[in-house]
Each structure stands twice: as structure tokens, then as C-alpha cells.
Design an enzyme around this catalytic site. Sequence first.
Site, mmCIF file in Angstrom:
data_model
loop_
_atom_site.group_PDB
_atom_site.id
_atom_site.type_symbol
_atom_site.label_atom_id
_atom_site.label_comp_id
_atom_site.label_asym_id
_atom_site.label_seq_id
_atom_site.Cartn_x
_atom_site.Cartn_y
_atom_site.Cartn_z
ATOM 1 C CG HIS A 50 -1.908 0.980 1.382
ATOM 2 N ND1 HIS A 50 -1.648 2.288 1.720
ATOM 3 C CD2 HIS A 50 -3.245 0.897 1.208
ATOM 4 C CE1 HIS A 50 -2.782 2.962 1.756
ATOM 5 N NE2 HIS A 50 -3.774 2.141 1.443
ATOM 6 C CD GLN A 103 -6.474 -5.182 3.704
ATOM 7 O OE1 GLN A 103 -7.388 -5.980 3.894
ATOM 8 N NE2 GLN A 103 -6.711 -3.902 3.488
ATOM 9 C CE LYS A 140 -7.117 -0.791 5.940
ATOM 10 N NZ LYS A 140 -7.959 -0.352 4.833
ATOM 11 C CB CYS A 166 -3.674 3.198 -1.659
ATOM 12 S SG CYS A 166 -4.885 4.482 -1.440
HETATM 13 N N1 PMP Z 1 -1.684 -0.815 4.494
HETATM 14 C C1 PMP Z 1 -2.591 -1.625 3.934
HETATM 15 C C2 PMP Z 1 -2.170 -2.993 3.474
HETATM 16 C C3 PMP Z 1 -3.907 -1.185 3.774
HETATM 17 O O1 PMP Z 1 -4.809 -1.989 3.192
HETATM 18 C C4 PMP Z 1 -4.261 0.114 4.214
HETATM 19 C C5 PMP Z 1 -5.680 0.640 4.043
HETATM 20 N N2 PMP Z 1 -6.232 0.426 2.787
HETATM 21 C C6 PMP Z 1 -3.279 0.899 4.816
HETATM 22 C C7 PMP Z 1 -2.003 0.407 4.935
HETATM 23 C C8 PMP Z 1 -3.569 2.300 5.291
HETATM 24 O O2 PMP Z 1 -4.503 2.291 6.310
HETATM 25 P P1 PMP Z 1 -5.105 3.680 6.871
HETATM 26 O O3 PMP Z 1 -5.553 4.452 5.678
HETATM 27 O O4 PMP Z 1 -6.212 3.242 7.749
HETATM 28 O O5 PMP Z 1 -3.998 4.344 7.612
#
Ligand code: PMP
Length: 410
Positions: free
Chosen positions: A122, A202, A225, A363
Site C-alpha cells: 500500500h 489486512q 479494518k 493505493c
Molecule cells: N496498508 C494496507 C495494506 C492497507 O490496506 C491500508 C488501508 N487500505 C493501509 C495500509 C492504510 O490504512 P489507513 O488508511 O487506515 O492508515
Amino acid sequence: MWTPETIRNDFPILDQTVNGRQLIYLDNAATTQMPAPVLEAMTSYMLHDHSNVHRGIHALSERATGLMEKSREYVYSFLGAKGTEEIIFTSGATAAINLVARSMSFGLLEAGDEIITTEMEHHANLIPWQEACRRTGAVLHVVPVTKEGELDYGKLEALISRRTKLVAVTAVSNVTGTVNELDRIIRLAHDAGAWVLVDGSQAVRHGMLDMSAMDCDFFCFSGHKMMGPTGTGVLYGKREVLEQLPPETFGGGMVDQVFTDHATYGDLPFRLEAGTPNIMGIIGLGAAVKYLTDLGRDEIVNTEDRLLSLAEKELRARPQIDILGSPVKRAGCISFNIKGCHCYDTAKLLDQLGVAMRSGHHCAEPLLTAFGETGAVRLSPAFYNTEDEILEAMKALDRVIRLIERTVRK
Ligand code: PMP
């Protein structure tokens, strides 16, 4: 014993229609829904205990502090950490990774050092390292992904050296659902004397959590999550590693003594938690941890794995669909495209049929680029989804496919 059908009563939000259809919520990799006990814990705090923590000695402040620190205890045992000082509350996984990256660039990284991350991260586990390297002169290496959606472990082995200071890797891809071989990565990194940061965003609902068994140096995730509220997250760090991190945000709550020209800093975990925390959110996060613990990790994992396998089998049975990657082990989500249809169109048409799935680059642009795509639709079930919902979602997908085929034929 609960079933997805019975547990749904805890999630009143699921009982609604969208565009005239019963909602089928399959966007859990983005954000999961909150059960009644989480909502109740936050409401009760707001109605009875709302106050600032750690600063007052009046009753409300003491109650708020007690509730927040109880959440830290829940998280500490949820993660199998060695002590509550290893649990730093943040506003999410993004903030947790930025905390480590920024802190390391305040004196722990220098020109000639190396950081390794991967093509499947991400953006939250890539850009902070790009910036830390840019500021310090350290070099960033990115491990590529195979066409199956696995990390190229050969390349990773070749990249790790005595110059490596940290390996930053996700436990589970938020696009392909690939489950990475963390044991192998952590062993390689530790043999070279490097720290490992695992992005557990995840993985938190998937049982990959035992810090003493995993032996990573940092682990982070977002509350939203795993049935908690947005704006909450956790950075776990081994005590001896966190002690080496200089604070990177300064202000109230993190100090020992303050003079006009300098300050000394307090102990862990507070040293890394400057400012008033998201007290209500942290209380909700604690309630979410308790809720998940009460449901049972194995039951949750088995239910979600069963739903994901069903979804994968159904998607594979449709020749009009391309699935991104075919990893050996997949958890949490699967991404796909209908041939010839932009992912936004697919997701919008599914939404018209009451089905919520995410579309776009999730992302993780470098990973999408590696697959030769600019976007994909992502299906991500949670334990409150039912097999019927997966099958209904597939019927909706068939309608979209038929619509696309008719449009293309014209
Ligand atoms: N890492 C991973 C693997 C994610 O799926 C996400 C959220 N999509 C994030 C980081 C970032 O999380 P947050 O936006 O809640 O900080």
C-alpha cells in the site's frame, strides 16, 4: 457458536437497502463495519466519562484514563506483546508507518544505509520510506512481484545485506490477498541485522498476529479494518527497538521535564504519543478487540476463508473475468476486472444492484502497474457476510457482464 447469519444482528448498518436493493457489503478490506458493542462502548464513554486522559486527577479524567489503558491491555494480549509499553496508539496504519520512518530519519538512517520494501505495498508502506531515504541519503530497494502476485523471494535474498537497516513488508496484499512468507522474510532480515516492519492492516482479522511467534520488530494496523472506528491504529514495537526510536512528534503527554531551552522525554509508550489521543476511538478499538477475541480467531478465519474461496471459485468460472494474481495462499480479498470494462463502470453498476465493492488502484499503484492494469474491482468479505450474499453478488456481476456484452456487440 455463531454463524454469519446470526452475527449480523450485531451490525445494524447491514440491514438497509441501497438503490432499492438489500445492501451486500463486500468492501471490508477498505473498512469493516462496527458491531453494537463497539458503538455502545463509545457512546457510553461520550455520555458518562468524556474527559482528557493522563492529566487530571478528577473522577472523569481517571475514568477516561482507565478505559483507554484497558484498551491498551486488550490490544497487548490480542497481539501477544510482552508488555503494554510495546503498544503505541496512532491514528491508523499510515500514521504508524510514518512514525517509524520519520523517527528513523532523525538519526538512525544515514547515506549508505538501505531500506527494502516491496512492489505490492500500500502507498502507506512505500512513500514514507521514499521520503526517509530522500531526507537521509539512504537507498530504497523495492522487491518485485511475480505474475502470480507473489514476492520474488530470490530478489529479496539478493537485496538484503549488512547495509539493510529495515525491511518493510505487508503481511497480506490489499489487492491480490497474497499472504507473504513472513517467517522467511524476518529470518533473512534478522540474519543481516536488519529490523522488520510488518504492515498488518489486512492481516489483523486473519490470525497472523502472535508477536512472540512472529518475531517482527514493528507491526501496525488500523482499527477500522477490524471492527473498530476510523482514526485509530496501533504501532507495536519490541520494547528494545522502540527504545531506540527518537520521538518525532513533540508536545504534551510525552515529556518528563520541560525547560525553556530543552525537554526530557517520558517512558514508553507515552514518549511516542504526543498530544491528546483519540480517546473515544481507542475505547472503541479496545471493544473491537474484545469482540473479535470473544468470537474466536479460528472461527473468524475459517468463515472468511470459506467465503473468499467461494468467491474465487465463482469468479474463476466466468471466462469474461480476469483475476489479478494466483498466489499460493490468499486471504481477505480478491481483485478482478471484467474484460473490456473499466473497473469504475463495473463497481458503479454493481452499486446500482446494491453490491458494494471497491474499484481503482487501491493505493497500490506500483502493483497494479506490474499487472499491466490501472485499476481493478476488489471483493473482500468479512465474517458477517453470508454465502448467499456472495452468490447474489455473482448474479449481479452476471448482469453487469451481460450488459457489457450487449453494449460491445452494438
Ligand atoms: N496498508 C494496507 C495494506 C492497507 O490496506 C491500508 C488501508 N487500505 C493501509 C495500509 C492504510 O490504512 P489507513 O488508511 O487506515 O492508515
